[in-house]
Scaffold this motif. Structure first.
Motif, PDB file in Angstrom:
ATOM      1  N   THR A   2       0.806  -0.773   0.406  1.00  0.00           N
ATOM      2  CA  THR A   2       0.034   0.527  -0.003  1.00  0.00           C
ATOM      3  C   THR A   2       0.846   1.264   0.283  1.00  0.00           C
ATOM      4  OG1 THR A   2      -0.198  -0.050   2.233  1.00  0.00           O
ATOM      5  CG2 THR A   2      -1.849  -0.690   1.048  1.00  0.00           C
ATOM      6  N   GLY A   6       2.448  -0.371   4.607  1.00  0.00           N
ATOM      7  CA  GLY A   6       2.027  -1.469   4.853  1.00  0.00           C
ATOM      8  C   GLY A   6       2.615  -2.505   3.592  1.00  0.00           C
ATOM      9  N   HIS A   7       1.388  -3.633   4.032  1.00  0.00           N
ATOM     10  CA  HIS A   7       2.269  -4.978   3.450  1.00  0.00           C
ATOM     11  C   HIS A   7       0.656  -5.351   2.919  1.00  0.00           C
ATOM     12  CE1 HIS A   7       5.865  -4.676   4.773  1.00  0.00           C
ATOM     13  NE2 HIS A   7       6.018  -4.551   5.532  1.00  0.00           N
ATOM     14  N   ASP A   8      -0.360  -5.216   2.509  1.00  0.00           N
ATOM     15  CA  ASP A   8      -1.260  -5.352   2.287  1.00  0.00           C
ATOM     16  C   ASP A   8      -1.295  -6.108   1.064  1.00  0.00           C
ATOM     17  OD1 ASP A   8      -2.118  -4.541   3.833  1.00  0.00           O
ATOM     18  OD2 ASP A   8      -3.680  -2.400   3.134  1.00  0.00           O
ATOM     19  N   ARG A   9      -0.906  -5.682   0.046  1.00  0.00           N
ATOM     20  CA  ARG A   9       0.140  -6.587  -1.142  1.00  0.00           C
ATOM     21  C   ARG A   9       0.522  -6.902  -1.740  1.00  0.00           C
ATOM     22  NH1 ARG A   9      -4.464  -9.063  -4.770  1.00  0.00           N
ATOM     23  NH2 ARG A   9      -6.297  -7.922  -3.725  1.00  0.00           N
ATOM     24  N   ASP A  14      -2.567 -10.931  -1.597  1.00  0.00           N
ATOM     25  CA  ASP A  14      -3.161 -10.077  -0.795  1.00  0.00           C
ATOM     26  C   ASP A  14      -2.843 -10.468   0.549  1.00  0.00           C
ATOM     27  OD1 ASP A  14      -5.282  -8.220   0.979  1.00  0.00           O
ATOM     28  OD2 ASP A  14      -6.992  -8.989  -0.066  1.00  0.00           O
ATOM     29  N   PHE A  15      -2.478  -9.425   1.940  1.00  0.00           N
ATOM     30  CA  PHE A  15      -2.465 -10.219   2.777  1.00  0.00           C
ATOM     31  C   PHE A  15      -3.405  -9.255   4.013  1.00  0.00           C
ATOM     32  CE2 PHE A  15       2.313 -11.202   1.262  1.00  0.00           C
ATOM     33  CZ  PHE A  15       2.123 -12.476   1.961  1.00  0.00           C
ATOM     34  N   THR A  16      -4.157  -8.771   3.548  1.00  0.00           N
ATOM     35  CA  THR A  16      -4.969  -7.865   4.680  1.00  0.00           C
ATOM     36  C   THR A  16      -5.582  -8.971   5.599  1.00  0.00           C
ATOM     37  OG1 THR A  16      -6.003  -6.704   2.313  1.00  0.00           O
ATOM     38  CG2 THR A  16      -7.057  -6.592   4.361  1.00  0.00           C
ATOM     39  N   GLU A  17      -5.708  -9.296   5.593  1.00  0.00           N
ATOM     40  CA  GLU A  17      -7.160 -10.259   6.985  1.00  0.00           C
ATOM     41  C   GLU A  17      -5.444 -11.143   7.291  1.00  0.00           C
ATOM     42  OE1 GLU A  17     -10.373 -12.695   5.624  1.00  0.00           O
ATOM     43  OE2 GLU A  17     -10.707 -11.245   4.422  1.00  0.00           O
ATOM     44  N   ASN A  19      -1.997  -9.830   7.637  1.00  0.00           N
ATOM     45  CA  ASN A  19      -1.316  -8.862   8.945  1.00  0.00           C
ATOM     46  C   ASN A  19      -1.686  -9.022  10.047  1.00  0.00           C
ATOM     47  OD1 ASN A  19      -0.137  -8.282   6.454  1.00  0.00           O
ATOM     48  ND2 ASN A  19      -1.272  -6.480   5.655  1.00  0.00           N
ATOM     49  N   THR A  46      -4.434 -13.276  -6.351  1.00  0.00           N
ATOM     50  CA  THR A  46      -4.289 -12.059  -7.427  1.00  0.00           C
ATOM     51  C   THR A  46      -4.742 -12.775  -8.945  1.00  0.00           C
ATOM     52  OG1 THR A  46      -3.383 -10.301  -7.296  1.00  0.00           O
ATOM     53  CG2 THR A  46      -3.773 -10.359  -9.625  1.00  0.00           C
ATOM     54  N   ARG A  72       6.425 -14.043   6.333  1.00  0.00           N
ATOM     55  CA  ARG A  72       5.805 -13.019   5.021  1.00  0.00           C
ATOM     56  C   ARG A  72       6.641 -13.685   4.037  1.00  0.00           C
ATOM     57  NH1 ARG A  72       2.613  -9.353   5.527  1.00  0.00           N
ATOM     58  NH2 ARG A  72       2.790  -8.726   7.126  1.00  0.00           N
TER      59      ARG A  72
END
Length: 127
Positions: A2, A6-9, A14-17, A19, A46, A72
């Motif tokens: 992002t 951050g490290h969302d993607r 997709d690391f949103t959930e 993180n 993706t 990660r």
């Protein structure tokens, strides 16, 4: 990733959930501990179906991760091919252009002109 650092993607994952899970772990953590507690969690991708942590680490022996970044990176490293998209793909044009029908006809015309000894460029006069 992002814009806010951050490290969302990252690399099609997709690391949103994931993180909050990675941030709340007590490091060091072993593969066995991580899979036992979070193996059913899935990481959306993706260009492919989501994949579970358990599936990612099913072929990996027991390892210990000293940090969130190390864990990660291992998650990303265990991803199957095709997760982030086609290899060597670019949407910025490429080395293999699509040939249109008009270009194909022009190429055929040029080849025929050369066989007859004619100039292919109308601005060039033959001597």
């Amino acid at each position: 990733m992002t814009d806010d650092g951050g490290h969302d993607r990252f690399e099609g994952v997709d690391f949103t959930e994931m993180n909050p899970v990675l941030e709340d772990l007590s490091y060091p953590v072993s593969t066995g501990e991580f899979v036992a507690d979070h193996g059913d969690r899935e990481l959306p991708r993706t260009n492919a179906d989501p994949i579970s942590v358990g599936e990612l680490f099913s072929y990996m022996g027991d390892a210990t991760f000293e940090s969130e970044g190390e864990l990660r990176q291992t998650l990303l490293g265990q991803m199957p091919r095709g997760t982030g998209g086609r290899t060597n793909y670019s949407d910025r044009g490429g080395s293999t252009p699509v040939q249109t029908e008009a270009a194909k006809r022009a190429g055929e015309q040029t080849a025929a002109d050369l066989e007859r000894g004619e100039a292919t460029d109308p601005d060039v006069t033959q001597q």
